[in-house]
Scaffold this motif. Structure first.
Motif, PDB file in Angstrom:
ATOM      1  N   GLN A 155      -3.479  -6.219   7.621  1.00 49.56           N
ATOM      2  CA  GLN A 155      -4.384  -5.083   7.815  1.00 49.56           C
ATOM      3  C   GLN A 155      -3.794  -4.184   8.901  1.00 49.56           C
ATOM      4  N   ARG A 190      -8.349   0.903   1.137  1.00 46.62           N
ATOM      5  CA  ARG A 190      -7.800   1.856   2.085  1.00 46.62           C
ATOM      6  C   ARG A 190      -8.903   2.853   2.445  1.00 46.62           C
ATOM      7  N   TYR A 191      -8.994   3.186   3.731  1.00 48.17           N
ATOM      8  CA  TYR A 191      -9.991   4.137   4.205  1.00 48.17           C
ATOM      9  C   TYR A 191      -9.307   5.179   5.082  1.00 48.17           C
ATOM     10  N   LYS A 238     -11.328   5.989  -6.140  1.00 50.02           N
ATOM     11  CA  LYS A 238     -11.478   6.628  -4.846  1.00 50.02           C
ATOM     12  C   LYS A 238     -12.731   7.486  -4.816  1.00 50.02           C
ATOM     13  N   LEU A 245      -6.940   5.899  10.006  1.00 45.39           N
ATOM     14  CA  LEU A 245      -6.582   5.398   8.686  1.00 45.39           C
ATOM     15  C   LEU A 245      -6.540   3.875   8.713  1.00 45.39           C
ATOM     16  N   TYR A 246      -7.092   3.262   7.676  1.00 47.33           N
ATOM     17  CA  TYR A 246      -7.010   1.808   7.504  1.00 47.33           C
ATOM     18  C   TYR A 246      -6.329   1.519   6.179  1.00 47.33           C
ATOM     19  N   ASP A 247      -5.376   0.590   6.199  1.00 47.12           N
ATOM     20  CA  ASP A 247      -4.801   0.127   4.945  1.00 47.12           C
ATOM     21  C   ASP A 247      -4.318  -1.311   5.094  1.00 47.12           C
ATOM     22  N   GLU A 248      -3.828  -1.861   3.991  1.00 44.53           N
ATOM     23  CA  GLU A 248      -3.325  -3.237   3.966  1.00 44.53           C
ATOM     24  C   GLU A 248      -1.888  -3.175   3.457  1.00 44.53           C
ATOM     25  N   GLN A 269       1.660   2.661   2.681  1.00 44.22           N
ATOM     26  CA  GLN A 269       1.340   3.232   4.000  1.00 44.22           C
ATOM     27  C   GLN A 269       1.107   4.745   3.918  1.00 44.22           C
ATOM     28  N   SER A 326       0.803  -1.225   0.000  1.00 49.17           N
ATOM     29  CA  SER A 326       0.000   0.000   0.000  1.00 49.17           C
ATOM     30  C   SER A 326       0.833   1.271   0.000  1.00 49.17           C
TER      31      SER A 326
END
Length: 474
Positions: free
Chosen positions: A196, A88-89, A468, A104-107, A33, A31
Motif C-alpha cells: 500500500q 486506488r483513491y 471508477k 493519492l493512495y494505491d497498491e 503508480q 498499479s
C-alpha cells in the motif's frame, strides 16, 4: 478563433484506470503508480477498483536432479495465477491559481500465485522422490540409504574413487531432498505480496500563462509477503517458508508538467524514488534441520538452526512515468503513457535462505527473487465523445517484462494488450467509468535462483476489469 476542448467530457475510463501490470508481467508491478488524478482541473476526487484474472499454465520439468540443469518437459502445472484485486483513491484541490495539493493512495506492487499440481506440490512419497532425483539408479529410499551405508566406510578410509565419491554425494543429496520434501507433504507452492502506498503532492504552476507546473511530496509505503516453496521442483529448498511482517517506510515523488488547455494538451514526467524497507522475517528451512541431525545435532538444536527470526532489507524500485494527452478535434483525444522501472536492480535476499545457499553456491549465496531486465511499458489510446454525457476509448499496450527466464513464482515475460472503456457523466460533477483490457502474456521459462529451469509457460492470457467513480468541480 480556436475551439476550446471540454476536458471533463473528453476524459475517459481506460485512459486513467492505469491497471498496468499483471502477475509479474514485469517484476511485481501492479498499479502502474498513476498520478494523473493530480492533473485534473479544479477540485477532483476518484475511487478506482481493479480486478485482475489470468490463466498462467505450463509444464514442470521431469528432471528433478538439483545438480542437472537440463529442462525435460514433465507434467502440466495447471493455472498458477490467482485472481487479484486492488483499489486506488485520489483527491486534488487548488489552493489558488498557483498552488495545488493532492493525496493519492494505491497498491503498487504485488504477487499472487499458487501451484496446485505437478512437482511444485509436496507429495511426501520418499520412494518416488528418490527414484525421480536419481533417475532410477536408486529405486527407493531404502535402496539409497543402503547404498550410502555401503559406501560410507570407504569414504572414511579414504579409498573411494572419484566416481564412487560423486555417487555417495548424490545419494546423500537425494535422501536429504526427499526428506525435506516430505516434511510438508500435501502442501502447495504459493507466494503472496501486498503493498500500500500513500502519496502527498504539492504543485506550483508558473510561466506567463501558468502552463508549467512542478510538483512533489512524500510517499509512505507498506509492504508484506509470504512465500512457500514446495515439491521436488525446488530441490534442496523444498519446504522453505518465509513470512515477512508488514513494514512502513518512506520515499518521495517529484515531477514537472505542461498543459495547453485550448488544445487539451497535458504532459507530465514523474519520478518516484526507491524506498528501503527493514523487514522482520520468519524463515523455516527443513534441509537445515536434516543436515544438522546428520552431523550429530539433537532434534532441538536442529530445529533451532532451521527456524530463524531476523531482519533484512528490501528496496522497492524507483520509477519514471510519462503521461501525455492532446486533442485531435473537439471530440477526440489521443493519449500516451510510458513507464520505466529498473527491476534488474531489485532482489529479495532472506537471511536464512541466503546463508544456506552459500554451502553450495559460494560466499555470496543466492537471492530468492531477482530479475534480469528493466521494465518498459507503453500504452497508446484514443478517446471519443459520442454524446454530450458519454465518451468511449480504446487502447493498445506493450510491456517488455523483466527477462526470460524469470522466477518460477511469476513465469510471465511481459504482454501485449487491447482495452476498451467508457465514461458517463451522471451529473455535471459526477461520473462513472468502466473499462477492461485483454492481455496476451509473453512466453517464459521458470528458473530457480540456482539457474535450473523448472518450468515452461506458453500461450497464456488474462484480463483486467476496472470501475471508477469520480467527482470534478470548480
Amino acid at each position: 478563433m480556436r475551439t476550446t476542448f471540454h476536458l471533463k467530457t473528453l476524459a475517459v475510463a481506460i485512459a486513467t484506470l492505469s491497471v498496468a501490470s499483471m502477475t509479474n508481467a514485469a517484476g511485481l508491478d501492479r498499479s502502474g503508480q498513476d498520478v494523473t488524478a493530480f492533473f485534473q482541473d479544479g477540485t477532483y476526487a476518484e475511487a478506482v477498483y481493479t480486478y485482475i484474472d489470468a490463466d498462467v499454465s505450463g509444464y514442470d520439468s521431469a528432471n528433478t536432479n538439483p545438480s542437472q540443469n537440463d529442462y525435460v518437459r514433465g507434467d502440466k502445472t495447471g493455472d498458477i495465477a490467482e485472481s487479484y484485486d486492488f483499489f486506488r483513491y485520489g483527491v486534488k484541490a487548488d489552493i489558488n491559481d498557483t498552488f495545488s495539493v493532492g493525496i493519492l493512495y494505491d497498491e503498487p506492487f504485488g504477487a499472487a500465485a499458487e501451484y496446485t499440481q505437478s512437482n511444485f506440490v509436496s507429495q511426501g512419497d520418499l520412494d518416488a522422490s528418490v527414484a525421480s532425483i536419481t533417475n532410477g539408479s536408486a529405486p527407493s529410499f531404502a535402496a539409497a540409504q543402503g547404498a550410502i551405508d555401503a559406501l560410507t566406510p570407504g569414504e572414511t578410509a579414504g579409498v573411494l574413487t572419484p566416481v564412487q565419491q560423486a555417487q555417495l554425494d548424490g545419494l546423500r543429496g537425494a535422501v536429504a531432498v526427499a526428506l525435506a520434501e516430505a516434511s510438508t507433504a500435501g502442501e502447495n507452492t504459493n507466494v503472496e505480496v501486498r503493498s500500500q502506498s500513500l502519496t502527498g503532492i504539492l504543485g506550483m504552476k508558473f510561466g506567463a500563462n501558468k502552463n508549467f507546473q512542478i510538483y512533489g511530496g512524500p510517499v509512505a509505503q507498506r509492504i508484506q509477503s509470504e512465500t512457500k516453496l514446495r515439491g521436488l521442483a525446488y530441490g534442496p529448498a523444498s519446504g522453505y517458508t518465509s513470512n515477512s511482517n508488514p513494514d512502513m517506510d518512506y520515499g518521495y515523488i517529484a515531477g514537472i508538467a505542461y498543459s495547453k488547455p485550448e488544445i487539451a494538451l497535458k504532459a507530465a514526467l514523474t519520478y518516484r524514488s526507491e524506498i528501503d524497507h527493514d523487514i522482520e522475517i520468519s524463515e523455516s528451512y527443513p534441509l537445515v534441520a536434516i543436515r544438522a541431525i546428520a552431523a550429530g545435532a539433537t532434534p532441538e538444536q536442529a530445529a533451532a538452526a532451521a527456524n530463524r527470526d531476523s531482519t533484512y532489507e528490501i528496496t522497492t524500485p524507483k520509477s519514471v512515468n510519462f503521461d501525455f494527452q492532446t486533442g485531435i478535434n473537439p471530440t477526440t483525444l489521443a493519449t500516451a503513457k510510458v513507464r520505466w522501472v529498473p527491476w534488474s536492480d531489485f532482489v529479495i535476499t532472506p537471511p536464512l535462505y541466503n546463508d544456506t545457499s552459500k554451502i553450495s553456491y559460494g560466499p555470496d549465496g543466492l537471492n530468492l527473487v531477482e530479475y534480469e531486465d528493466d521494465q518498459w511499458q507503453v500504452e497508446l489510446g484514443l478517446a471519443k465523445r459520442v454524446a454530450p454525457a458519454l465518451a468511449i476509448s480504446g487502447t493498445v499496450g506493450w510491456d517488455s517484462g523483466a527477462g526470460d527466464p524469470t522466477t518460477s513464482l511469476g513465469p510471465v515475460d511481459g504482454y501485449y494488450s487491447v482495452g476498451l472503456g467508457a465514461k458517463y457523466n451522471v451529473t455535471e460533477n459526477w461520473a462513472v467509468s468502466a473499462g477492461g483490457k485483454y492481455l496476451w502474456f509473453g512466453d517464459a521459462k521458470g528458473r530457480l535462483p540456482s539457474g535450473k529451469i523448472v518450468g515452461d509457460f506458453q500461450d497464456n492470457d488474462g484480463y483486467i476489469a476496472g470501475l471508477k467513480i469520480s467527482y470534478q468541480g470548480k
